[in-house]
Design a protein around this motif. Structure first.
Motif, mmCIF file in Angstrom:
data_model
loop_
_atom_site.group_PDB
_atom_site.id
_atom_site.type_symbol
_atom_site.label_atom_id
_atom_site.label_comp_id
_atom_site.label_asym_id
_atom_site.label_seq_id
_atom_site.Cartn_x
_atom_site.Cartn_y
_atom_site.Cartn_z
ATOM 1 N N GLY A 192 0.810 -1.214 0.000
ATOM 2 C CA GLY A 192 0.000 0.000 0.000
ATOM 3 C C GLY A 192 0.842 1.263 0.000
ATOM 4 N N LEU A 193 1.921 1.265 0.769
ATOM 5 C CA LEU A 193 2.796 2.439 0.823
ATOM 6 C C LEU A 193 3.512 2.656 -0.507
ATOM 7 C CD1 LEU A 193 4.056 4.693 2.512
ATOM 8 C CD2 LEU A 193 5.788 3.064 3.279
ATOM 9 N N ILE A 194 3.965 1.564 -1.128
ATOM 10 C CA ILE A 194 4.672 1.683 -2.408
ATOM 11 C C ILE A 194 3.741 2.225 -3.482
ATOM 12 C CG2 ILE A 194 5.741 0.339 -4.265
ATOM 13 C CD1 ILE A 194 6.946 -1.453 -2.103
ATOM 14 N N VAL A 195 2.508 1.705 -3.527
ATOM 15 C CA VAL A 195 1.554 2.198 -4.520
ATOM 16 C C VAL A 195 1.287 3.687 -4.321
ATOM 17 C CG1 VAL A 195 -0.845 2.031 -5.278
ATOM 18 C CG2 VAL A 195 0.489 -0.033 -4.917
ATOM 19 N N SER A 196 1.157 4.113 -3.067
ATOM 20 C CA SER A 196 0.896 5.529 -2.798
ATOM 21 C C SER A 196 2.055 6.406 -3.249
ATOM 22 C CB SER A 196 0.632 5.727 -1.303
ATOM 23 O OG SER A 196 -0.482 4.978 -0.883
ATOM 24 N N LEU A 197 3.279 5.969 -2.954
ATOM 25 C CA LEU A 197 4.437 6.776 -3.325
ATOM 26 C C LEU A 197 4.657 6.798 -4.832
ATOM 27 C CD1 LEU A 197 6.950 5.747 -0.496
ATOM 28 C CD2 LEU A 197 5.585 7.822 -0.657
ATOM 29 N N VAL A 198 4.540 5.625 -5.463
ATOM 30 C CA VAL A 198 4.767 5.568 -6.909
ATOM 31 C C VAL A 198 3.674 6.326 -7.660
ATOM 32 C CG1 VAL A 198 4.947 4.011 -8.892
ATOM 33 C CG2 VAL A 198 6.051 3.422 -6.741
ATOM 34 N N SER A 199 2.458 6.348 -7.119
ATOM 35 C CA SER A 199 1.378 7.080 -7.793
ATOM 36 C C SER A 199 1.692 8.573 -7.893
ATOM 37 C CB SER A 199 0.067 6.867 -7.040
ATOM 38 O OG SER A 199 0.143 7.408 -5.737
ATOM 39 N N VAL A 200 2.387 9.107 -6.890
ATOM 40 C CA VAL A 200 2.787 10.516 -6.954
ATOM 41 C C VAL A 200 3.735 10.738 -8.131
ATOM 42 C CG1 VAL A 200 3.945 12.377 -5.722
ATOM 43 C CG2 VAL A 200 2.450 10.801 -4.480
ATOM 44 N N VAL A 201 4.692 9.839 -8.280
ATOM 45 C CA VAL A 201 5.641 9.945 -9.395
ATOM 46 C C VAL A 201 4.916 9.793 -10.726
ATOM 47 C CG1 VAL A 201 7.729 8.962 -10.409
ATOM 48 C CG2 VAL A 201 7.490 9.079 -7.926
ATOM 49 N N VAL A 202 3.976 8.849 -10.790
ATOM 50 C CA VAL A 202 3.245 8.623 -12.038
ATOM 51 C C VAL A 202 2.410 9.852 -12.414
ATOM 52 C CG1 VAL A 202 1.399 7.265 -13.079
ATOM 53 C CG2 VAL A 202 3.210 6.129 -11.801
ATOM 54 N N GLN A 203 1.752 10.440 -11.425
ATOM 55 C CA GLN A 203 0.951 11.639 -11.714
ATOM 56 C C GLN A 203 1.828 12.784 -12.214
ATOM 57 O OE1 GLN A 203 -2.284 11.789 -11.776
ATOM 58 N NE2 GLN A 203 -2.514 9.667 -11.088
ATOM 59 N N PHE A 204 3.010 12.924 -11.654
ATOM 60 C CA PHE A 204 3.927 13.963 -12.110
ATOM 61 C C PHE A 204 4.360 13.728 -13.555
ATOM 62 C CE2 PHE A 204 8.306 15.404 -12.715
ATOM 63 C CZ PHE A 204 8.170 16.764 -12.467
ATOM 64 N N LEU A 205 4.714 12.469 -13.858
ATOM 65 C CA LEU A 205 5.116 12.158 -15.228
ATOM 66 C C LEU A 205 3.954 12.299 -16.201
ATOM 67 C CD1 LEU A 205 7.400 9.036 -14.597
ATOM 68 C CD2 LEU A 205 8.108 11.396 -15.039
ATOM 69 N N ARG A 213 1.468 14.402 -15.999
ATOM 70 C CA ARG A 213 1.289 15.821 -16.281
ATOM 71 C C ARG A 213 2.375 16.326 -17.235
ATOM 72 N NH1 ARG A 213 -0.335 18.574 -10.454
ATOM 73 N NH2 ARG A 213 -2.275 17.402 -10.154
ATOM 74 N N TYR A 214 3.578 15.829 -17.051
ATOM 75 C CA TYR A 214 4.669 16.241 -17.938
ATOM 76 C C TYR A 214 4.400 15.787 -19.371
ATOM 77 C CZ TYR A 214 9.381 16.647 -19.868
ATOM 78 O OH TYR A 214 10.450 16.970 -20.657
ATOM 79 N N GLU A 215 3.912 14.556 -19.524
ATOM 80 C CA GLU A 215 3.577 14.083 -20.856
ATOM 81 C C GLU A 215 2.383 14.841 -21.429
ATOM 82 O OE1 GLU A 215 2.959 9.928 -20.976
ATOM 83 O OE2 GLU A 215 5.037 9.406 -20.464
ATOM 84 N N GLY A 216 1.443 15.220 -20.571
ATOM 85 C CA GLY A 216 0.281 15.972 -21.032
ATOM 86 C C GLY A 216 0.645 17.335 -21.585
ATOM 87 N N ARG A 217 1.683 17.946 -21.025
ATOM 88 C CA ARG A 217 2.125 19.245 -21.542
ATOM 89 C C ARG A 217 2.779 19.115 -22.910
ATOM 90 N NH1 ARG A 217 4.900 21.813 -16.075
ATOM 91 N NH2 ARG A 217 2.956 21.932 -14.855
#
Length: 311
Positions: free
Chosen positions: A256-269, A271-275
């Motif tokens: 659960g902790l790993i999914v939460s932390l990696v999801s932050v990184v995924v959301q950042f990437l 957004r970067y791809e969306g730009r």
């Protein structure tokens, strides 16, 4: 490519599956791979910790009455003893007697060791040891009575060897002596709350708490040895430092902790791809518009040419 994006959208761990295709499929795929790798690494580490964890030993003091009754054997050597009429039974003549007394009303936990006055004139005798009282003046516990030890000389000595689990005590008795052995119990077990060998791997051992001289025997010309069991037992519980349930719980929490932390990184990437995607889409749209204008111009030119050709 469409099938790849659809699979990422359906199996992504970081948001609910969307009906439309996920444009940021690359970041989600990297996040899933990273999550699986971290979970596998943590699982392997948890298994290694469980396999190599040392045994944990805890100490506590418990009521000795919870751990049953012990059998204790006696080896009596009394060269100077002669037959004498027992003070317990007026009709019996004997050299010595090993007996224990636990009345059912006073000691219900000693139900397996009822009051016994068995004669033990043989060399070795057994008796049942159960907690009765720390007061040696009470007629309870195990008592060894040597009825008559001849006087006048250095031979007026007896040796009583008491043998129990991990215990051997030699107690010398002289003419008129009365002594008391206070024995303690050590309990070793591999499960909390266990009180018998039927519930877990439980071992009981005796140790010598004290040997004391109580004074002179009154009532007969012999010796007397009292054996009492101390009420508090030393309980040592040995349990594994880690269990498989600890491993499952640790891996679940880590997931659960790993999914939460990696999801932050995924959301950042994401957004970067969306730009970056609008710029690429805008370039594609401009190129398409220019191509449409060229095609339209060629079409118009063709129509005008047909009009100018005479039929």
């Amino acid at each position: 490519m469409a099938a790849w994006r659809s699979a990422v959208a359906q199996h992504s761990l970081f948001h609910k599956p969307l009906k439309q295709e996920v444009e940021s499929h690359g970041s989600h795929a990297c996040g899933m791979i990273l999550t699986v790798g971290l979970v596998i690494a943590y699982t392997l580490n948890s298994i290694i910790v469980w396999a190599t964890a040392p045994i944990v030993e805890t100490y506590s003091a418990g009521d000795v009455r919870n751990f049953g009754i012990l059998t204790v054997s006696f080896n009596i050597s009394c060269p100077s003893c002669v037959p004498y009429q027992s003070t317990l039974t007026n009709s019996v003549v004997e050299e010595f007697r090993v007996w224990h007394g636990y009345s059912a009303s006073d000691y219900p936990h000693c139900a397996g060791a009822p009051e016994s006055l068995a004669v033990a004139d043989q060399t070795t005798s057994d008796a049942l040891l159960c907690y009765s009282s720390d007061d040696i003046s009470e007629a309870s516990g195990i008592v060894v009575s040597l009825w008559n030890m001849t006087t006048g000389g250095q031979g007026n000595r007896a040796n009583v060897v008491v043998t129990g689990p991990s215990l051997v005590v030699n107690t010398p008795l002289e003419f008129w002596h009365e002594k008391t052995l206070l024995l303690g119990m050590n309990v070793f077990r591999d499960k909390e709350g266990c009180t018998s060998s039927a519930q877990c791997n439980l071992q009981r051992e005796l140790y010598l708490g004290s040997m004391q001289y109580d004074g002179r025997v009154s009532g007969w010309p012999g010796g007397k040895l009292n054996i009492r069991l101390l009420r508090s037992a030393h309980v040592y519980t040995r349990t594994p430092g880690q269990t498989l349930w600890d491993v499952f719980g640790a891996v679940g929490g880590a997931y659960g902790l790993i999914v939460s932390l990696v999801s932050v990184v995924v959301q950042f990437l994401a957004r970067y791809e969306g730009r970056k995607e609008p710029k690429a889409a805008k370039t594609t749209k401009t190129a398409s518009a220019e191509m449409s204008q060229v095609v339209g111009a060629d079409k118009d030119a063709g129509e005008n040419l047909d009009e100018r050709v005479p039929i």
